[in-house]
Motif scaffolding. Sequence first.
Motif, PDB file in Angstrom:
ATOM      1  N   ALA A 318      88.773  74.109 -12.094  1.00 19.72           N
ATOM      2  CA  ALA A 318      89.789  75.165 -11.973  1.00 19.72           C
ATOM      3  C   ALA A 318      91.000  74.857 -12.841  1.00 19.72           C
ATOM      4  O   ALA A 318      91.511  75.729 -13.564  1.00 19.72           O
ATOM      5  CB  ALA A 318      90.214  75.322 -10.513  1.00 19.72           C
ATOM      6  N   ALA A 319      91.477  73.613 -12.781  1.00 20.75           N
ATOM      7  CA  ALA A 319      92.665  73.248 -13.558  1.00 20.75           C
ATOM      8  C   ALA A 319      92.383  73.341 -15.056  1.00 20.75           C
ATOM      9  O   ALA A 319      93.217  73.813 -15.831  1.00 20.75           O
ATOM     10  CB  ALA A 319      93.113  71.831 -13.187  1.00 20.75           C
ATOM     11  N   LYS A 320      91.204  72.913 -15.450  1.00 15.54           N
ATOM     12  CA  LYS A 320      90.854  72.923 -16.873  1.00 15.54           C
ATOM     13  C   LYS A 320      90.697  74.345 -17.396  1.00 15.54           C
ATOM     14  O   LYS A 320      91.122  74.668 -18.515  1.00 15.54           O
ATOM     15  CB  LYS A 320      89.566  72.128 -17.081  1.00 15.54           C
ATOM     16  CG  LYS A 320      89.171  71.948 -18.537  1.00 15.54           C
ATOM     17  CD  LYS A 320      87.926  71.071 -18.641  1.00 15.54           C
ATOM     18  CE  LYS A 320      87.527  70.865 -20.100  1.00 15.54           C
ATOM     19  NZ  LYS A 320      86.306  70.012 -20.213  1.00 15.54           N
ATOM     20  N   LYS A 321      90.115  75.232 -16.589  1.00 15.24           N
ATOM     21  CA  LYS A 321      89.810  76.577 -17.056  1.00 15.24           C
ATOM     22  C   LYS A 321      90.963  77.550 -16.824  1.00 15.24           C
ATOM     23  O   LYS A 321      91.263  78.394 -17.676  1.00 15.24           O
ATOM     24  CB  LYS A 321      88.557  77.091 -16.332  1.00 15.24           C
ATOM     25  CG  LYS A 321      88.080  78.453 -16.839  1.00 15.24           C
ATOM     26  CD  LYS A 321      86.778  78.843 -16.178  1.00 15.24           C
ATOM     27  CE  LYS A 321      86.248  80.166 -16.699  1.00 15.24           C
ATOM     28  NZ  LYS A 321      85.894  80.141 -18.117  1.00 15.24           N
ATOM     29  N   LEU A 322      91.615  77.447 -15.658  1.00 17.29           N
ATOM     30  CA  LEU A 322      92.592  78.466 -15.268  1.00 17.29           C
ATOM     31  C   LEU A 322      94.025  78.149 -15.696  1.00 17.29           C
ATOM     32  O   LEU A 322      94.768  79.050 -16.081  1.00 17.29           O
ATOM     33  CB  LEU A 322      92.556  78.664 -13.750  1.00 17.29           C
ATOM     34  CG  LEU A 322      91.210  79.065 -13.140  1.00 17.29           C
ATOM     35  CD1 LEU A 322      91.328  79.161 -11.629  1.00 17.29           C
ATOM     36  CD2 LEU A 322      90.724  80.377 -13.730  1.00 17.29           C
ATOM     37  N   GLN A 348      98.142  71.550 -14.665  1.00 21.37           N
ATOM     38  CA  GLN A 348      97.073  70.601 -14.974  1.00 21.37           C
ATOM     39  C   GLN A 348      97.420  69.201 -14.476  1.00 21.37           C
ATOM     40  O   GLN A 348      96.593  68.517 -13.869  1.00 21.37           O
ATOM     41  CB  GLN A 348      96.820  70.577 -16.484  1.00 21.37           C
ATOM     42  CG  GLN A 348      96.203  71.882 -17.008  1.00 21.37           C
ATOM     43  CD  GLN A 348      96.010  71.867 -18.516  1.00 21.37           C
ATOM     44  OE1 GLN A 348      95.209  71.105 -19.029  1.00 21.37           O
ATOM     45  NE2 GLN A 348      96.769  72.713 -19.214  1.00 21.37           N
ATOM     46  N   HIS A 349      98.666  68.787 -14.700  1.00 11.66           N
ATOM     47  CA  HIS A 349      99.060  67.412 -14.351  1.00 11.66           C
ATOM     48  C   HIS A 349      99.311  67.221 -12.861  1.00 11.66           C
ATOM     49  O   HIS A 349      99.246  66.089 -12.376  1.00 11.66           O
ATOM     50  CB  HIS A 349     100.296  66.993 -15.144  1.00 11.66           C
ATOM     51  CG  HIS A 349     100.023  66.736 -16.598  1.00 11.66           C
ATOM     52  ND1 HIS A 349      99.085  65.839 -17.015  1.00 11.66           N
ATOM     53  CD2 HIS A 349     100.558  67.271 -17.731  1.00 11.66           C
ATOM     54  CE1 HIS A 349      99.049  65.818 -18.341  1.00 11.66           C
ATOM     55  NE2 HIS A 349      99.926  66.686 -18.798  1.00 11.66           N
ATOM     56  N   ILE A 350      99.594  68.286 -12.110  1.00  3.11           N
ATOM     57  CA  ILE A 350      99.774  68.113 -10.671  1.00  3.11           C
ATOM     58  C   ILE A 350      98.435  67.781 -10.017  1.00  3.11           C
ATOM     59  O   ILE A 350      98.370  67.109  -8.994  1.00  3.11           O
ATOM     60  CB  ILE A 350     100.384  69.383 -10.018  1.00  3.11           C
ATOM     61  CG1 ILE A 350     100.831  69.095  -8.579  1.00  3.11           C
ATOM     62  CG2 ILE A 350      99.404  70.538 -10.010  1.00  3.11           C
ATOM     63  CD1 ILE A 350     101.957  68.113  -8.460  1.00  3.11           C
ATOM     64  N   HIS A 351      97.355  68.239 -10.642  1.00  2.00           N
ATOM     65  CA  HIS A 351      96.024  67.950 -10.104  1.00  2.00           C
ATOM     66  C   HIS A 351      95.453  66.652 -10.685  1.00  2.00           C
ATOM     67  O   HIS A 351      94.987  65.800  -9.929  1.00  2.00           O
ATOM     68  CB  HIS A 351      95.076  69.114 -10.403  1.00  2.00           C
ATOM     69  CG  HIS A 351      95.391  70.355  -9.642  1.00  2.00           C
ATOM     70  ND1 HIS A 351      95.183  70.467  -8.290  1.00  2.00           N
ATOM     71  CD2 HIS A 351      95.913  71.549 -10.043  1.00  2.00           C
ATOM     72  CE1 HIS A 351      95.554  71.675  -7.881  1.00  2.00           C
ATOM     73  NE2 HIS A 351      96.001  72.350  -8.929  1.00  2.00           N
ATOM     74  N   PHE A 352      95.505  66.525 -12.009  1.00  2.00           N
ATOM     75  CA  PHE A 352      94.895  65.363 -12.655  1.00  2.00           C
ATOM     76  C   PHE A 352      95.855  64.775 -13.680  1.00  2.00           C
ATOM     77  O   PHE A 352      95.708  64.992 -14.890  1.00  2.00           O
ATOM     78  CB  PHE A 352      93.557  65.762 -13.298  1.00  2.00           C
ATOM     79  CG  PHE A 352      92.537  66.172 -12.290  1.00  2.00           C
ATOM     80  CD1 PHE A 352      91.760  65.223 -11.652  1.00  2.00           C
ATOM     81  CD2 PHE A 352      92.389  67.511 -11.943  1.00  2.00           C
ATOM     82  CE1 PHE A 352      90.833  65.597 -10.683  1.00  2.00           C
ATOM     83  CE2 PHE A 352      91.464  67.893 -10.985  1.00  2.00           C
ATOM     84  CZ  PHE A 352      90.688  66.929 -10.342  1.00  2.00           C
ATOM     85  N   PRO A 353      96.859  64.034 -13.209  1.00  2.00           N
ATOM     86  CA  PRO A 353      97.859  63.468 -14.121  1.00  2.00           C
ATOM     87  C   PRO A 353      97.296  62.313 -14.934  1.00  2.00           C
ATOM     88  O   PRO A 353      96.428  61.572 -14.468  1.00  2.00           O
ATOM     89  CB  PRO A 353      98.955  62.980 -13.162  1.00  2.00           C
ATOM     90  CG  PRO A 353      98.233  62.671 -11.888  1.00  2.00           C
ATOM     91  CD  PRO A 353      97.124  63.692 -11.798  1.00  2.00           C
ATOM     92  N   GLU A 354      97.786  62.190 -16.155  1.00  2.00           N
ATOM     93  CA  GLU A 354      97.399  61.057 -16.999  1.00  2.00           C
ATOM     94  C   GLU A 354      98.167  59.798 -16.628  1.00  2.00           C
ATOM     95  O   GLU A 354      97.730  58.692 -16.914  1.00  2.00           O
ATOM     96  CB  GLU A 354      97.661  61.397 -18.475  1.00  2.00           C
ATOM     97  CG  GLU A 354      96.788  62.523 -19.028  1.00  2.00           C
ATOM     98  CD  GLU A 354      95.354  62.078 -19.258  1.00  2.00           C
ATOM     99  OE1 GLU A 354      95.090  60.870 -19.139  1.00  2.00           O
ATOM    100  OE2 GLU A 354      94.511  62.937 -19.537  1.00  2.00           O
ATOM    101  N   SER A 355      99.337  59.979 -16.000  1.00  2.00           N
ATOM    102  CA  SER A 355     100.180  58.835 -15.649  1.00  2.00           C
ATOM    103  C   SER A 355     101.136  59.260 -14.543  1.00  2.00           C
ATOM    104  O   SER A 355     101.249  60.445 -14.209  1.00  2.00           O
ATOM    105  CB  SER A 355     100.978  58.364 -16.874  1.00  2.00           C
ATOM    106  OG  SER A 355     101.907  59.382 -17.256  1.00  2.00           O
ATOM    107  N   LEU A 356     101.842  58.276 -13.990  1.00  2.00           N
ATOM    108  CA  LEU A 356     102.848  58.598 -12.981  1.00  2.00           C
ATOM    109  C   LEU A 356     103.956  59.449 -13.588  1.00  2.00           C
ATOM    110  O   LEU A 356     104.548  60.299 -12.916  1.00  2.00           O
ATOM    111  CB  LEU A 356     103.441  57.309 -12.399  1.00  2.00           C
ATOM    112  CG  LEU A 356     102.477  56.403 -11.643  1.00  2.00           C
ATOM    113  CD1 LEU A 356     103.245  55.254 -10.996  1.00  2.00           C
ATOM    114  CD2 LEU A 356     101.711  57.174 -10.578  1.00  2.00           C
ATOM    115  N   GLU A 357     104.241  59.229 -14.869  1.00  2.00           N
ATOM    116  CA  GLU A 357     105.293  59.999 -15.534  1.00  2.00           C
ATOM    117  C   GLU A 357     104.926  61.480 -15.588  1.00  2.00           C
ATOM    118  O   GLU A 357     105.755  62.341 -15.292  1.00  2.00           O
ATOM    119  CB  GLU A 357     105.510  59.463 -16.955  1.00  2.00           C
ATOM    120  CG  GLU A 357     106.612  60.212 -17.707  1.00  2.00           C
ATOM    121  CD  GLU A 357     106.719  59.797 -19.163  1.00  2.00           C
ATOM    122  OE1 GLU A 357     107.785  60.027 -19.754  1.00  2.00           O
ATOM    123  OE2 GLU A 357     105.736  59.252 -19.698  1.00  2.00           O
TER     124      GLU A 357
END
Length: 841
Positions: A318-322, A348-357
Amino acid sequence: MKTSIQKLRKYFRLEAKRGYDNEAVMGGIDNILPSWEGEARADNLPESVIQAVATRLRDYHRLSKESRQVVLQGLWKRIKRDPAIAAELKGEADAYKTPPTPDMSPQQEAKRTVPPVKSATTPPPEKKPIVESISVSPPQKALPAPPAPHPTIDLQASVAQLKGIGPKRAEDLKRLGIITLRDLLYNFPRRHDDYSSLKPIKDLRYGENVTVIGTVKSVTVRSVRSGKMKLAEAIISDKSGVLRVTWFNQPWIAKQLQQARQIVLAGKTEQYLGRLTMNNPEWEPLDTKFLHTNRIVPVYSLTKEVGQRWMRSTMHKAAKKLAPQVIDSLPAEMLRQAGLLSLSMALQHIHFPESLETLNAAKHRLAFDEIFTLQLGVLRQKHFWQGKTGRIFKSPNYWLAAQLSRLPFALTDAQRNALSSIRNDLISGHPMNRLLQGDVGSGKTVVAAMAMLAIAHHGSQVAFMAPTSILAEQHYESMRHVLLGPGSGLSKKDIGLLVGATPEAEKQTIKAKLAKGEIKIVIGTHALLEDSVIFKDLQLIVIDEQHRFGVKQRGTLRQKGDNPHLLVMTATPIPRSLALTIYGDLNASVIDEMPPGRQPVETYILYPSERERGYRLVHSELEKGHQAFIIYPLVEESDSIEEKAAVDEHDRLQKEIFPQYKLGLLHGRMSGNEKDAVMTKFRNGETQLLVSTSVVEVGVDVPNATVMIIEGAQRFGLAQLHQLRGRIGRGALKSYCLLIPGNTDAVENERLKAMIETNDGFKLAERDLKQRGPGQFLGARQSGYSELQLASITDIRLVEKARKYAQEIFAKDPELSRPEHAALANRIKNIWHEEDSKDIS
């Protein structure tokens, strides 16, 4: 090719040639990060790629050689997935040749790519979160916004439109309140677990949340507890050591874990018989894209038939597509000035963040959105009424001085300031819309009375609405003392009382006089809202304890006049952040000064075993001819809540503890007439002790009441306890409040100590807001507040930042009619429902 990518390729090739010994760069490959990140941003690399590199290489030195190889291979694949980078690399050799994995034979290596493993639907036990609550303060550097999206999917469409969600799954998600694609996208994780730290097995420590890469050496299933439970056990090796892993009641995992298969595990290290283990860890095949391990992992709320792995995979799709298709409601210039992520990146980052930042930045953007939209809503409502014309009512200084001189007391400075603001409102030419807040006994009513007198002096009418008949009667009596007398210009016939219990014949007389304008001031309850109540010239509405009334009720009364002035009062001190957000459309006056002569109520905490001491104090006060309250959290006993209840305790107290006195009983299941009868008897001294629930929080003034016992005190908020305590100490008599918690929980008793430390309602309200949230302050005013998922109204910096930008937008375009504000106008319309837009009280 961009310089930053060239450097990475060079370092990765050299590492591969050296066998991943971390010597390709002096001091370790992670030493390149400070300078490389700057070069990458100068090359305009996507921030997601930069964060991926930084996250993976930061712990590179801690990994085994095998794990380093896996990390660099996976990282280079991640880099090549970016379209811009892939275009530059097209036709060029890869970063390095990938040597066979040490634990695999050439045949195994050739078959290394395996089909994805079917996700288990049984949710794993919750793990202790590493990232439970991250501050939503703004990031140091705002991440770049992507290009404007071009929506191709209607976010209001059913979730079944997303691939992988059929009718059955759509029904399952419906139980979580997820119906549309937008609901799915805004289904934020309830927490994040940080598994981004990769470690070799030999370096594991007890109690860590880590990710481990290893090979499955063996896997077995055995039954325990006489066959009632099955354990799947695996031995995992990564050359540096071995780790025993156990899954409880998930025997199917044994079939999924093929011997000699490389997997990634993430979880908390535990201990059994002196050896480190992992119980019920997340896992996934090494060759799949890391979703459940080796990253900051989202954890979602679940329901029956919806497991965590399935939900996480679905949310990733969902995050990637929507998310890239969501239109940002905030103007690009504001995003730049406020240092905010674009909405699509934040989602996108609230679901799958790359880092804490990036997680921090996403939370800040989405929390800002929530408060900003509410701020615009209240500004719009304020603008709506400020655009109306209101009747001007002057109250010259000489006239006001004459009225104040008739009072048996002098106003405090706080009362005078509030009255001055009200006078300015009445001559502004626009309808007054003011909130008058002040502690119990601070003198709000007399300030309101002076405003009412100013309206009546000009021949117009005033409606004063109270939440209960007993309160309306009390105000009727007190107002007659304040408003009538030589020089006031009013007589008894000018003031009326209209409540549910008013005899029908008398009601008809009062209604007729209101319609003719013969009654200037009417004090009443919800009875004032009836269609048959018609005013000739209603110009001021005063509402006591405004949170007891809904927006529609206030709107109904306001429509009985021609843009009448409005004054709403509350004895519940409202913290500043809440006032700015929820009551931002109202001009506020605060009476924060108590009249001289009022004694503070002495407050004590008693353990349940000390209850008899409290009863002795009540006995001694009743013997002096005073009265008392005993408050309970429940009406009747409950199987699920171990607390004393008013109905049962009333009988016990009457028979066993206070048989020589008359006890009254008051609770919320009584009818309005029954409550009024009980309170009237107590006010008149016919009953000496009132047993009640919190329904007495806003009640009649009984100056003779000097002691209150509150049972189950830990179940009440501090602000509510303060309101209950305000029922005593109304006169000059020394008064006492005894708090008896239902248990001896140290945390709860520590919270209750605030009641001993201060009688300042505003300080208690601030503490209450931080500890219990805004719910109890909202009352019936709920418009838009169901939207708050991430924002905290206690975050005054966020509130003030959002208010600042809302005011700037509103100053430029109050109607939000400019093209760049179209999405914003639509969002506000959806949150602030149409029926609420005409009344702002």
